[in-house]
Design a protein around this motif. Structure first.
Motif, PDB file in Angstrom:
ATOM      1  N   ALA A  14       0.246  -8.093   6.089  1.00  0.00           N
ATOM      2  CA  ALA A  14       0.868  -8.705   4.532  1.00  0.00           C
ATOM      3  C   ALA A  14      -0.110  -7.779   3.904  1.00  0.00           C
ATOM      4  O   ALA A  14      -1.747  -8.381   4.478  1.00  0.00           O
ATOM      5  N   GLY A  15       0.079  -6.762   3.160  1.00  0.00           N
ATOM      6  CA  GLY A  15      -1.423  -7.132   2.541  1.00  0.00           C
ATOM      7  C   GLY A  15      -2.096  -5.131   2.355  1.00  0.00           C
ATOM      8  O   GLY A  15      -3.328  -5.499   2.570  1.00  0.00           O
ATOM      9  N   SER A  43      -6.071   0.732  -4.953  1.00  0.00           N
ATOM     10  CA  SER A  43      -4.976   0.584  -4.006  1.00  0.00           C
ATOM     11  C   SER A  43      -4.040  -0.504  -4.680  1.00  0.00           C
ATOM     12  O   SER A  43      -5.324  -1.451  -4.869  1.00  0.00           O
ATOM     13  N   MET A  44      -2.711  -0.776  -4.445  1.00  0.00           N
ATOM     14  CA  MET A  44      -2.045  -1.501  -4.025  1.00  0.00           C
ATOM     15  C   MET A  44      -0.819  -1.699  -4.085  1.00  0.00           C
ATOM     16  O   MET A  44      -0.505  -0.372  -3.124  1.00  0.00           O
ATOM     17  N   LYS A  45       0.531  -2.248  -3.942  1.00  0.00           N
ATOM     18  CA  LYS A  45       1.853  -1.970  -3.462  1.00  0.00           C
ATOM     19  C   LYS A  45       2.292  -0.297  -3.223  1.00  0.00           C
ATOM     20  O   LYS A  45       2.512   0.014  -4.352  1.00  0.00           O
ATOM     21  N   ASN A  46       2.288   0.138  -2.312  1.00  0.00           N
ATOM     22  CA  ASN A  46       2.939   1.345  -1.780  1.00  0.00           C
ATOM     23  C   ASN A  46       2.389   2.341  -2.154  1.00  0.00           C
ATOM     24  O   ASN A  46       2.884   3.870  -2.735  1.00  0.00           O
ATOM     25  N   ILE A  84      -4.548   1.142   5.249  1.00  0.00           N
ATOM     26  CA  ILE A  84      -5.661   0.293   4.592  1.00  0.00           C
ATOM     27  C   ILE A  84      -5.530  -1.081   3.566  1.00  0.00           C
ATOM     28  O   ILE A  84      -4.623  -0.921   3.002  1.00  0.00           O
ATOM     29  N   ALA A  85      -6.155  -1.871   2.636  1.00  0.00           N
ATOM     30  CA  ALA A  85      -5.490  -2.844   1.877  1.00  0.00           C
ATOM     31  C   ALA A  85      -5.166  -2.592   0.469  1.00  0.00           C
ATOM     32  O   ALA A  85      -5.713  -1.437   0.364  1.00  0.00           O
ATOM     33  N   ASP A  86      -3.995  -3.039   0.113  1.00  0.00           N
ATOM     34  CA  ASP A  86      -4.044  -2.782  -0.844  1.00  0.00           C
ATOM     35  C   ASP A  86      -3.845  -3.471  -2.313  1.00  0.00           C
ATOM     36  O   ASP A  86      -3.807  -3.175  -2.990  1.00  0.00           O
TER      37      ASP A  86
END
Length: 911
Positions: free
Chosen positions: A26-27, A108-111, A157-159
């Motif tokens: 997750a993330g 970055s963020m979700k999606n 990658i991290a979100d």
């Protein structure tokens, strides 16, 4: 805020584990999963954005094997990677005001993720930074061998990334492969034109004839730039200057700067600096503004720069002029103030950072920082082209200095560089990383560099670099700049011991990796950089040995008068010739390998400041000396047979029976010469006396020449007869078996018929015989003065100043002195030998008590002649006996006037 790439080791390790196990947490944002695309690259339909998107697509495919699509818009569920500059992206709150020119943000963020640049260059930078930091790609040197691309089936990658990046230096420029530079975020926010700029702004072709007052005055006379009247290849922007106190010169330069800005709107900076080298104006107005190296010249030149900058600012207030702080004008004078639109271009050599002189230079840099709004550094990383040795490893130095420059406010860094990646690649890579972010840990950068390039051999190559850097650092403590690293100092740095230690590093490195691996190929490439060092050291050692015996091939080494045999002189010359040719051969094999800066070593053509032309000049001198010393290159050879008649004389009766008087019968056995007779089975056990005989012919045209017979060695005693007459004896003594000897047989030979050589050899119980070559020859009459007719200009002659002009009719060029001084050349003779010394001289406009003379110095002076009044061409000739092997010819003018010299000659006199 800016994040340190090398302080995120734990995060990278976690990502690496995720990639390997394909276990997405997750993330995380999935870009590729199990070799299937889970993302879309979104870029608007303009050229810069599409170009950046395709670069990202290309490398992501190389990492994963998957081609991620590029679209201008997308509303599906896959991860979106936005590539943009300036324009806002829906769903992202980004304040680009925090970004500087060429800066960017990765968020970055979700999606979704965005790579947003302040401008098009910043957007491109964001792509390469993303690939490097978040995908593990490295561009250590150009080409596949220097590129590290990890292979992944799953990429994520991290979100929650929020990475704002701004360059620490607005100008980050190494003169290297442009594509590699972009990969490593090199760039220039201030496009410029011109460095040494007097040629560009006040071209002599346009102004010299009509306005000589624009040019420097020296000793009361305006100086015409040398290249205007020279057929030689001369750097046009070197050795001459302008009269900077002349207001019209200031006007012309300012006007031309403005024209340049108008013609090239994207240009933000135009150089106005003096030409390279000296030639400073000595007119009263210029001298009144300051003169000399102790900050006086700086005051004068920056007075000129301020005047130009003021005029330019009126029309282009947002543009800059660029002015070197360099050479004679690097010291800051008291109370100097600068116009705000002047960029100070400070030249610096980090390679000599440990020297006291360079410490003082850094203090001057800090002074410049206090009075200037903008300072750029001009550094010298690629040096093998112009200081004639390989570049030093500067890892520790660069790690310190670039951080230091940023702290004191330097905002531009430009470095001479080339395609010498095996030699200099570590310096280039480290510089590129620190120029973007000077807070990075240079030690960690380099640990990763060695690890990823060389694998298990990382520590061995790192040790190699440390050995070279430590040796260099210690060796240059006494010098202030690279041009002071003489060949003497170089040999003290890269000793046989140091080179042997470096060699061991590569032996060790190659044993640690597979011969079929990329790491092995990289090791071989870097090993070639050591080969260059070894070859260059071999050249220096060989030319040093020549200096010891008075042969002036390399003037860095002290010239001695050590007496050696002609054979040893020849051997030393051949060793030096071989060393230079071996280096040339090696350089050609490395032309396209990235090991050396090939074009820098050659370019520009015939300019002898470059490595290859300089070594060719040495080689030419060696070849001239070989012609003087080598029997094979300076002889008319009379052929001798390979098989000689041979007779044993066990009772030693041959002299009594006068075997030397007779021509032996055809049934006498024959033997090969050269060879020990004991190597022939029939005579393997024989010891004692034996006789040899052979014939040769001399044609009538050569009958008046001196004729010699030369034996390279006979074991151990020899009596030589020509046509039945005794020519000479080589006595038996310690070492006689390997000592060369010769006899003058000029009066013993008969032209146009067969002449008989008879040799009695006494081996004194040893392996015996004529075991080295025998040569019958006549020396060619050869001028021992190199370039005595000045047909090659001032080659081999040493004088300041000197000119080459048309000489006596039929004689071509000659040397001319127009001021008191000497023209000299070293010449090697044979002590005790008789020579003829001759020359032509001419004088004109001699002052009272002035005179011209020529003499030879060496164990006393041999005066050829002198003129103390005006005279047309006059011939002088004198015979002398050389007192020493090393002599110096001197062509001298005392007091004022003009002196001409031509056809200087020294030839050996026949006995």
């Amino acid at each position: 805020m800016k994040k340190n790439l090398f302080t995120t080791t734990i995060v990278l390790q976690i990502i690496c584990i995720i990639f390997c196990n394909f276990n997405i947490q997750a993330g995380e944002l999935l870009l590729v999963k199990n070799r299937k695309a889970n993302s879309i690259i979104i870029a608007k339909d303009d050229r810069p954005a599409q170009k950046a998107a395709k670069k990202l697509q290309k490398y992501l495919k190389e990492i994963t094997g998957i081609n991620i699509p590029i679209k201008s818009s997308y509303s599906g569920q896959k991860t979106k990677i936005f590539i943009s500059y300036s324009n806002p992206v829906k769903g992202f709150s980004i304040d680009t005001r925090k970004l500087k020119t060429q800066g960017f943000i990765i968020k970055s963020m979700k999606n979704a993720a965005i790579l947003m640049g302040k401008d098009a260059e910043g957007m491109e930078n964001s792509v390469y930074f993303f690939l490097r930091k978040y995908c593990g790609v490295r561009w250590y040197f150009p080409g596949k061998l220097g590129t590290i691309i990890p292979r992944r089936q799953t990429l994520a990658i991290a979100d929650n990334i929020n990475d704002i990046q701004n360059p620490d230096f607005v100008v980050r420029e190494l003169w290297v492969n442009k594509k590699w530079g972009k990969h490593n975020l090199l760039g220039n926010s201030c496009p410029r034109k011109y460095g040494h700029a007097f040629l560009a702004h006040v071209p002599p072709e346009k102004y010299w004839k009509t306005n000589p007052e624009y040019f420097a005055e020296i000793k009361g006379k305006r100086q015409c730039p040398a290249y205007l009247n020279s057929k030689k290849r001369i750097r046009k922007w070197c050795g001459w200057q302008l009269c900077t106190s002349n207001p019209k010169v200031v006007d012309i330069v300012a006007e031309n700067v403005c024209k340049t800005f108008a013609k090239y709107p994207k240009i933000k900076v135009v150089g106005i600096s003096p030409n390279d080298g000296g030639g400073w104006c000595e007119c009263p107005k210029c001298k009144a503004l300051g003169h000399g190296k102790n900050s006086g010249l700086t005051k004068r030149l920056f007075t000129y720069a301020n005047a130009v900058a003021k005029k330019v600012a009126k029309k282009y207030p947002d543009k800059y002029v660029l002015m070197f702080a360099y050479g004679d004008y690097v010291k800051v004078p008291e109370n100097l103030k600068l116009e705000p639109n002047i960029i100070v271009y400070f030249t610096y050599m980090g390679a000599c950072r440990t020297s006291p002189t360079n410490q003082a230079r850094l203090r001057e840099l800090e002074k410049w920082g206090k009075i200037s709004s903008h300072i750029w550094i001009y550094e010298y990383l690629m040096v093998e082209g112009w200081v004639h040795h390989d570049p030093p490893v500067l890892i520790d130095t660069l790690g310190w200095e670039i951080s230091y420059f940023h702290k004191i406010g330097v905002d531009g860094f430009i470095a001479q560089a080339g395609n010498d990646w095996a030699m200099n690649g570590a310096n280039y890579y480290l510089s590129a990383q620190l120029l973007w972010d000077s807070s990075l840990n240079s030690q960690k950068i380099m640990e990763e560099y060695y690890s990823l390039l060389f694998g298990k051999a990382a520590s061995a190559i790192q040790k190699y670099h440390k050995i070279k850097e430590q040796a260099w650092t210690e060796g240059v403590r006494s010098v202030g700049k690279l041009s002071q690293v003489t060949d003497v100092i170089y040999l003290n740095i890269y000793t046989d011991k140091i080179i042997a230690e470096c060699r061991k590093c590569f032996v060790n490195a190659k044993s640690l990796v597979s011969p079929n691996s990329k790491a092995f190929k990289r090791i071989e490439m870097f090993h070639n950089s050591l080969t260059f060092t070894e070859n260059h050291a071999a050249i220096l050692k060989a030319t040093k040995k020549l200096s010891e015996i008075g042969i002036p091939i390399n003037y860095h080494f002290k010239h001695g008068n050590k007496l050696v045999t002609k054979k040893e002189k020849l051997q030393r010359l051949e060793d030096a010739e071989k060393a230079i040719k071996q280096q040339f051969k090696f350089i050609e094999t490395q032309k396209k390998t990235g090991t050396i800066a090939y074009s820098w070593l050659h370019s520009p053509g015939n300019w002898d400041g470059r490595y290859i032309p300089r070594q060719k000049k040495k080689l030419k001198r060696i070849e001239r000396y070989l012609k003087s010393f080598s029997p094979e290159q300076n002889r008319i050879i009379y052929k001798l047979p390979a098989m000689w008649e041979f007779r044993l004389d066990p009772k030693n009766t041959g002299i009594k029976q006068k075997w030397f008087k007779e021509t032996w019968s055809n049934n006498v056995k024959k033997i090969t010469v050269p060879a020990f007779w004991n190597k022939t089975p029939s005579y393997s056990k024989y010891s004692g006396v034996a006789w040899y005989q052979a014939t040769f012919e001399v044609n009538k045209n050569n009958s008046k020449k001196e004729i010699f017979i030369n034996f390279d060695a006979v074991d151990a005693e020899a009596d030589v007869y020509i046509n039945g007459k005794f020519a000479g004896k080589h006595p038996y003594q310690s070492g006689s078996w390997q000592t060369p000897f010769k006899f003058d047989i000029s009066k013993l030979v008969i032209p146009n018929q067969k002449n008989t050589i008879t040799v009695r050899v006494d081996g004194h119980g040893r392996n015996s015989g004529i075991w080295q070559p025998v040569t019958v020859y006549s020396p060619k009459e050869d001028n021992l003065v190199l370039n005595g007719d000045f047909s090659n200009g001032t080659f081999e002659w040493h004088a300041r100043p000197s000119l080459v002009v048309q000489g006596k009719k039929g004689f071509g060029k000659c040397a001319m002195r127009t001021s008191a001084g000497q023209i000299t050349q070293r010449v090697c003779l044979v002590a005790g030998q008789k020579y003829k010394f001759s020359a032509w001289m001419k004088t004109d406009k001699l002052a009272n008590k002035a005179y011209v003379d020529i003499y030879l110095a060496g164990g006393g002076k041999c005066y050829l002649g002198n003129l103390n009044k005006n005279s047309d061409w006059k011939y002088f000739e004198k015979t002398f006996i050389a007192q020493k092997d090393l002599n110096i010819i001197t062509l001298r003018l005392r007091n004022k006037g003009k002196a001409y010299f031509d056809n200087i000659s020294i030839t050996r006199i026949k006995k």
